[in-house]
Design a protein around this motif. Structure first.
Motif, PDB file in Angstrom:
ATOM      1  N   GLN B 412       0.823  -1.180   0.660  1.00  0.00           N
ATOM      2  CA  GLN B 412      -0.508   0.079   0.202  1.00  0.00           C
ATOM      3  C   GLN B 412       0.804   1.518  -0.451  1.00  0.00           C
ATOM      4  N   GLY B 413       0.482   2.266  -0.876  1.00  0.00           N
ATOM      5  CA  GLY B 413       1.549   3.593  -1.183  1.00  0.00           C
ATOM      6  C   GLY B 413       2.469   2.952  -1.962  1.00  0.00           C
ATOM      7  N   SER B 414       2.993   2.122  -2.564  1.00  0.00           N
ATOM      8  CA  SER B 414       3.779   1.925  -3.744  1.00  0.00           C
ATOM      9  C   SER B 414       2.890   2.423  -4.989  1.00  0.00           C
ATOM     10  N   LEU B 415       3.676   2.651  -5.973  1.00  0.00           N
ATOM     11  CA  LEU B 415       3.497   3.304  -6.746  1.00  0.00           C
ATOM     12  C   LEU B 415       3.537   2.929  -8.446  1.00  0.00           C
ATOM     13  N   MET B 416       2.810   2.291  -9.120  1.00  0.00           N
ATOM     14  CA  MET B 416       2.981   1.377 -10.197  1.00  0.00           C
ATOM     15  C   MET B 416       3.356   2.491 -10.960  1.00  0.00           C
ATOM     16  N   PRO B 417       3.734   1.198 -12.492  1.00  0.00           N
ATOM     17  CA  PRO B 417       4.128   2.311 -13.546  1.00  0.00           C
ATOM     18  C   PRO B 417       3.492   3.608 -14.156  1.00  0.00           C
ATOM     19  N   THR B 418       2.576   3.594 -13.936  1.00  0.00           N
ATOM     20  CA  THR B 418       1.768   4.257 -14.062  1.00  0.00           C
ATOM     21  C   THR B 418       1.364   5.799 -13.588  1.00  0.00           C
ATOM     22  N   GLY B 419       2.350   5.556 -12.674  1.00  0.00           N
ATOM     23  CA  GLY B 419       2.231   6.726 -11.855  1.00  0.00           C
ATOM     24  C   GLY B 419       0.899   7.050 -10.922  1.00  0.00           C
ATOM     25  N   GLN B 420      -0.176   6.031 -11.183  1.00  0.00           N
ATOM     26  CA  GLN B 420      -0.980   5.605  -9.892  1.00  0.00           C
ATOM     27  C   GLN B 420      -0.652   5.040  -8.287  1.00  0.00           C
ATOM     28  N   VAL B 421      -0.566   5.578  -7.230  1.00  0.00           N
ATOM     29  CA  VAL B 421      -0.311   5.566  -5.732  1.00  0.00           C
ATOM     30  C   VAL B 421      -2.007   4.214  -5.456  1.00  0.00           C
ATOM     31  N   VAL B 422      -1.226   3.079  -4.894  1.00  0.00           N
ATOM     32  CA  VAL B 422      -1.683   1.507  -4.802  1.00  0.00           C
ATOM     33  C   VAL B 422      -2.037   1.630  -3.084  1.00  0.00           C
ATOM     34  N   ASP B 423      -3.329   2.746  -2.767  1.00  0.00           N
ATOM     35  CA  ASP B 423      -4.263   3.630  -2.291  1.00  0.00           C
ATOM     36  C   ASP B 423      -5.216   2.306  -1.135  1.00  0.00           C
ATOM     37  N   SER B 424      -4.851   1.207  -1.365  1.00  0.00           N
ATOM     38  CA  SER B 424      -5.390   0.208  -0.557  1.00  0.00           C
ATOM     39  C   SER B 424      -4.853  -1.230  -0.504  1.00  0.00           C
ATOM     40  N   PRO B 425      -4.891  -2.596   0.710  1.00  0.00           N
ATOM     41  CA  PRO B 425      -3.798  -3.044   0.856  1.00  0.00           C
ATOM     42  C   PRO B 425      -2.966  -3.896  -0.415  1.00  0.00           C
ATOM     43  N   ALA B 426      -1.882  -3.951  -0.467  1.00  0.00           N
ATOM     44  CA  ALA B 426      -1.108  -4.540  -1.724  1.00  0.00           C
ATOM     45  C   ALA B 426      -0.618  -5.491  -0.750  1.00  0.00           C
ATOM     46  N   PRO B 427      -1.228  -6.730  -0.272  1.00  0.00           N
ATOM     47  CA  PRO B 427      -0.410  -8.273   0.796  1.00  0.00           C
ATOM     48  C   PRO B 427       0.717  -9.227   0.043  1.00  0.00           C
ATOM     49  N   VAL B 428       1.251  -7.845  -1.169  1.00  0.00           N
ATOM     50  CA  VAL B 428       2.079  -8.992  -2.247  1.00  0.00           C
ATOM     51  C   VAL B 428       2.971 -10.075  -1.591  1.00  0.00           C
ATOM     52  N   ALA B 429       3.752  -9.468  -0.743  1.00  0.00           N
ATOM     53  CA  ALA B 429       4.930 -10.342   0.286  1.00  0.00           C
ATOM     54  C   ALA B 429       4.388 -11.005   1.163  1.00  0.00           C
ATOM     55  N   GLU B 430       3.065 -10.890   2.173  1.00  0.00           N
ATOM     56  CA  GLU B 430       2.614 -11.718   2.433  1.00  0.00           C
ATOM     57  C   GLU B 430       1.748 -12.502   2.129  1.00  0.00           C
ATOM     58  N   LEU B 431       1.160 -12.519   0.350  1.00  0.00           N
ATOM     59  CA  LEU B 431       0.634 -13.737   0.475  1.00  0.00           C
ATOM     60  C   LEU B 431       1.225 -14.531  -0.238  1.00  0.00           C
ATOM     61  N   LEU B 432       2.801 -14.282  -0.667  1.00  0.00           N
ATOM     62  CA  LEU B 432       4.107 -15.452  -1.438  1.00  0.00           C
ATOM     63  C   LEU B 432       4.025 -16.513   0.407  1.00  0.00           C
TER      64      LEU B 432
END
Lengths: 199, 794
Positions: B412-432
């Motif tokens: 959450q808070g990371s930037l997409m390559p489009t410049g869009q802020v990921v503004d909700s949970p993005a538990p990528v590491a946790e899912l792995l």
């Protein structure tokens, strides 16, 4: 040609059947029994699985003329078929397909499918395998469901306590595109467990 | 099924208790297990005719002449129609670009393109009559890939393009091009300690829904037509159908018939216009049902793709840059190619933080079968490539592939390559982490006291091995998918909710045009109504065009958007119910004026739990009804030059671990287990959520090891249009699929939910490929993997 046979315990006559028509076409388009589904017309998907003299077959691969004088069970008759089987000590099927203690053909023909409340399906009496499919979440789009139910019901008749490998083998002729099969396995296990508890 | 003419069995009533978060059962479950559910192919009408479509046997040709006279003369034939018989000047249709002819206009551009339609009194009569239509074709050279499509002398498939992508594409045979540029790739490349490159090939996948395209068109006395149809979006169909028929939209009344699966394949029109044309021409109801062979020609497929990827990383495992070029084959017509391009480009970096990006995605016009929407929609192809790259990078750095991914995972808070802020949970590491922590399936599970159980081995009942030459491998993958329609699309849904007393009991009725295609939207709508309105009994009305649009059943959006619309309409109904309550009973208790009031258990209650009135009394003699449109927050288009922009409304994430066993001698693969962890925000119906995840996972498995529409590169003809030759996973091919559901709320979404359906289709395929690579040590840069790729005999 005219084809006369029994469907879900009831004598049926289909007139003006073209020689190229399949049992599936006659059931769906001439007898008003569209429960058996047409998804491939070449015996690959199992969606049209019905029982012909007790044996599961793909109705799309059976020529209509082949069923003259024979017995067919479709998903529409599954609930009554299962009920009759339970009443008859575990076998409603044709002699020879369910062990030597099976019900006689005449006895098997006593039951007849009844109409159910077709508005919502509420109040319908279901076979244990049908109820288990609902309870386990094994139904999504439902197109494969009728064929799977007929195949699974037949397997449980032969093998009341199947292993997972047995279930997979028995249902390997029935394609499902929605569920990934896990909930279908759950449903068959559930039906088997309920069957053994209730017996 | 009705015998008096009007199809019935479309209403799905429910008395099941249970609001959101409970695994309530499907309201259509009973109908579906008794065989009474009325699918589009089950429709029947007195005096009904059967339609059939004559399709092109070649991929690219001029039509020199068409002679229908012999077909028309056949007994039982009521009508034969070609392009010249179309009633208006609107003779093309399309989701975004209207480039698809209703019937071929002097030229066919792909194998199986509709040329003429026939109505007859028996389906076989129609088929045989169609075979008697004489069409003379003059074949043209075919374009089948990027090189042939963009060659200087390439035949232009759609000369004189006027669509809004035409001005910015580098060649008229390119439908759309979307670059994504961010940071300084050249500079970052110099900082990279390791660089890995790959060229990946993704085959053409088919949705292979089981219920074939079908429907019934019934001409009406007012000159209009009633159409019972399986589709994913009634109103989008209507918008395309009505102008071709020359009818106002209110004279084309559409009702959703039972839908036997969709997966994107019903976003485009198939037989809708053809059935209506024949019905209006003959004055009789016309039913069309494709068989499986025709179905393979009758809907768009998943875009096959070539993907060129270069990643760099520092010695300590941080991604420096990404250069990617994604070439999607859109086939002969545009369908949803532009949006697929937008997805592939904007999601092409995957769920990773990478600051320097140069991505280009294009879709081609070729003479291959048209491609469009399928579950995962552009994100699937990209995920196959970037996940292969992650494994290559980890190997080159000597790092664990999961740890390497976690090190670069977005949050959450990371930037997409489009410049869009990921503004909700993005538990990528946790899912792995979760998927890695699941217990491993036992080794050599095929060993029994009576020898090998071949059903557990590669090759299965073919009995090709008892364990000899069998090696195991484990692979991981994770993916990112957008939820909802993107790039500024006005992605709204409409819901009509009514509340009244029936038989002394408060009852809610929910009416939307949402296409229930099996996903369980009808279950969820009833749950929402129970939760918001405190009733037990909810009736879900059949979906039709008598209510406003619910948007498409695609992009994992229906629970979010139409669910959101139902929730919103229920809240408005609740306000009106409380107004009535205050009017009737307000003087009886001060809490009517002062407390926060809720509807629960059939009563009006205070937030403190005190019951003020029975809903049955409040609604006695009065009904409340609201129809209202609801929208998620707006998105914006990607900049055409840089790809920057707030393009997606929500992201969803899933991770997979695949365990496979490979018979290295025969090249046969058995997937032993395919574990999945997914964040769903809030599981409105946990049973259905798990079902979606397992189903999506299985389609990804199919793409990994068996599913591919094979198109002859010389003729552009489809070689395997049947379930004998196009294989989808059976129950024997499908492993155990343990699922770990994470619920981290997205505060922007109704109930915090996250669209579920597509994400598991992304990471499943690359996880299986990674496992096969781990087992065999082979590079494997294409999917699906065939035995010859594993035995070195390709």
């Amino acid at each position: 040609m005219r084809v006369t046979f029994r469907v879900n315990g009831r004598r049926q006559e289909a007139d003006d059947v073209w020689e190229g028509e399949s049992l599936l076409y006659v059931l769906r388009e001439r007898l008003g029994l569209p429960g058996s589904k047409n998804a491939c017309e070449q015996g690959e998907c199992g969606s049209c699985t019905v029982r012909l003299d007790g044996v599961p077959v793909c109705a799309c691969l059976v020529a209509a003329g082949q069923v003259e004088g024979r017995d067919v069970v479709t998903v529409e008759g599954l609930a009554d078929y299962a009920k009759e089987r339970a009443a008859g000590g575990g076998c409603a099927t044709h002699p020879g397909s369910c062990g030597t203690a099976g019900t006689s053909l005449d006895a098997a023909r006593r039951w007849e499918a009844r109409p159910t409340d077709s508005a919502t399906g509420e109040g319908a009496q279901l076979a244990p395998i049908q109820q288990a499919f609902i309870d386990a979440g094994a139904v999504q789009c439902g197109f494969c469901t009728p064929g799977l139910l007929v195949a699974a019901d037949e397997m449980l008749e032969r093998n009341p306590n199947p292993s997972d490998a047995d279930i997979r083998e028995a249902l390997s002729g029935n394609l499902c595109r929605c569920t990934g099969y896990e909930k279908i396995l759950d449903a068959v296990r559930l039906a088997a467990a309920r069957q053994s508890e209730g017996a | 099924m009705g015998t008096t003419g009007t199809p019935t069995n479309l209403t799905q009533g429910s008395r099941t208790s249970g609001g959101i978060g409970e695994s309530t059962l499907r309201p259509d479950g009973t109908l579906k297990v008794t065989g009474d559910f009325a699918y589009s192919s089950d429709m029947w009408h007195e005096d009904m005719l059967w339609g059939h479509i004559l399709r092109s046997p070649v991929a690219h040709a001029e039509i020199v002449s068409i002679d229908t006279s012999e077909a028309l003369a056949q007994p039982g034939v009521y009508a034969v129609m070609t392009y010249d018989d179309l009633p208006t000047d609107v003779r093309n249709y399309g989701l975004e670009i209207q480039d698809t002819p209703v019937l071929a206009n002097g030229r066919v551009r792909h194998h199986g393109e509709p040329v003429a339609i026939v109505a007859a009194d028996h389906p076989e009569t129609a088929r045989r009559a169609a075979a008697k239509i004489r069409v003379e074709y003059r074949e043209l050279p075919v374009v089948t890939d990027e090189a042939s499509a963009t060659a200087p002398d390439a035949p232009v498939l759609h000369p004189g393009r006027a669509d809004h992508h035409a001005p910015h594409v580098p060649h008229p045979n390119i439908v759309h091009r979307q670059p994504i540029l961010r940071g300084d790739v050249a500079e970052a490349r110099r900082r990279a300690d390791v660089i890995v490159e790959g060229e990946y090939v993704f085959g053409m996948q088919d949705q292979a829904f089981l219920g074939p395209e079908s429907g019934l068109a019934v001409p009406a006395e007012d000159g209009g037509v009633d159409l019972y149809i399986a589709t994913q979006w009634l109103h989008a169909d209507l918008r395309q159908i009505a102008p071709v028929l020359g009818l106002p939209e209110d004279k084309v009344r559409m009702t959703l018939a039972g839908v036997g699966g969709a997966f994107g394949g019903r976003e485009d029109l198939s037989m809708q216009i053809h059935a209506c044309l024949l019905a209006l021409r003959t004055g009789k109801p016309v039913k069309i049902v494709y068989n499986r062979f025709e179905s393979f020609f009758g809907h768009v497929h998943r875009h096959p793709a070539r993907l060129y990827y270069e990643h760099g990383a520092t010695r300590d495992g941080k991604l420096t840059h990404l250069k990617a070029r994604i070439v999607l084959d859109g086939g002969a017509y545009a369908s949803s190619s532009p949006a697929v391009v937008g997805n592939a480009a904007s999601l092409g970096a995957g769920p990773y933080v990478v600051d320097n990006v140069d991505i280009e995605a294009v879709a081609l016009y070729t003479n291959n079968p048209p491609c469009g929407a399928m579950r995962g929609f552009g994100a699937v192809q990209a995920c196959f490539a970037y996940e292969a790259q992650m494994d290559k990078l980890a190997a080159k750095l000597g790092m664990d592939p999961v740890e390497f991914r976690q090190l670069n995972a977005m949050e959450q808070g990371s930037l997409m390559p489009t410049g869009q802020v990921v503004d909700s949970p993005a538990p990528v590491a946790e899912l792995l982490r979760r998927v890695k922590a699941m217990p491993m399936p036992p080794e050599r599970q095929w060993v029994t006291t009576e020898g090998a159980d071949v059903r557990q081995l590669p090759g299965g009942l073919s009995n090709t091995t008892h364990g000899e030459g069998v090696v195991r491998g484990v692979g991981y993958a994770v993916g990112i998918k957008n939820v909802g329609f993107s790039e500024g699309f006005d992605d709204y849904s409409t819901a009509r909710v009514r509340m009244e007393v029936v038989g002394g009991e408060p009852v809610a009725t929910v009416h939307t045009a949402m296409a229930e295609v099996g996903q369980g939207g009808v279950t969820v709508h009833a749950q929402i109504a129970r939760t918001e309105l405190g009733v037990t009994q909810v009736t879900i009305q059949p979906a039709d065009t008598q209510v406003g649009s619910a948007g498409s059943t695609s992009a994992s959006r229906q629970t979010y958007v139409t669910g959101g619309a139902v929730k919103n309409a229920c809240e408005l109904v609740r306000e009106k119910v409380l107004e009535i309550g205050r009017r009737k009973f307000g003087s009886s208790h001060p809490a009517w004026a002062t407390a926060e009031l809720l509807l629960e258990g059939g009563k009006v209650v205070t937030d403190g739990g005190e019951a003020l009135a029975d809903l049955a009394d409040v609604l006695e003699g009065e009904a409340v009804e609201v129809e209202e449109v609801w929208r998620h927050r707006p998105t914006e288009p990607f900049d055409l030059r840089t790809g920057q922009g707030f393009g997606h409304v929500q992201y969803s994430f899933a991770a997979h671990r695949a365990v496979v066993e490979v018979d290295t001698e025969l090249g046969l693969v058995k997937v032993i287990e395919l574990a999945c962890a997914q964040d769903v925000g809030k599981a409105l119906n946990p049973l259905s959520v798990v079902g979606q995840i397992q189903g999506g996972t299985t389609q990804g498995l199919g793409m990994a090891v068996m599913e591919e529409i094979v198109v002859d590169p010389k003729t552009a003809k489809v070689r395997n249009p049947s379930f004998t030759d196009y294989l989808i996973p059976t129950i024997l091919d499908t492993p155990t699929i343990p699922v770990d559901v994470l619920e981290l709320a997205d505060e922007h979404a109704p109930y915090g939910l996250r669209g579920v359906g597509e994400a598991p289709t992304l990471s499943s395929t690359p996880a299986v490929l990674a496992a096969i690579r781990a087992a065999t040590g082979l590079a494997l840069d294409r999917t699906p993997v065939r035995p010859e790729h594993l035995t070195g005999t390709a």
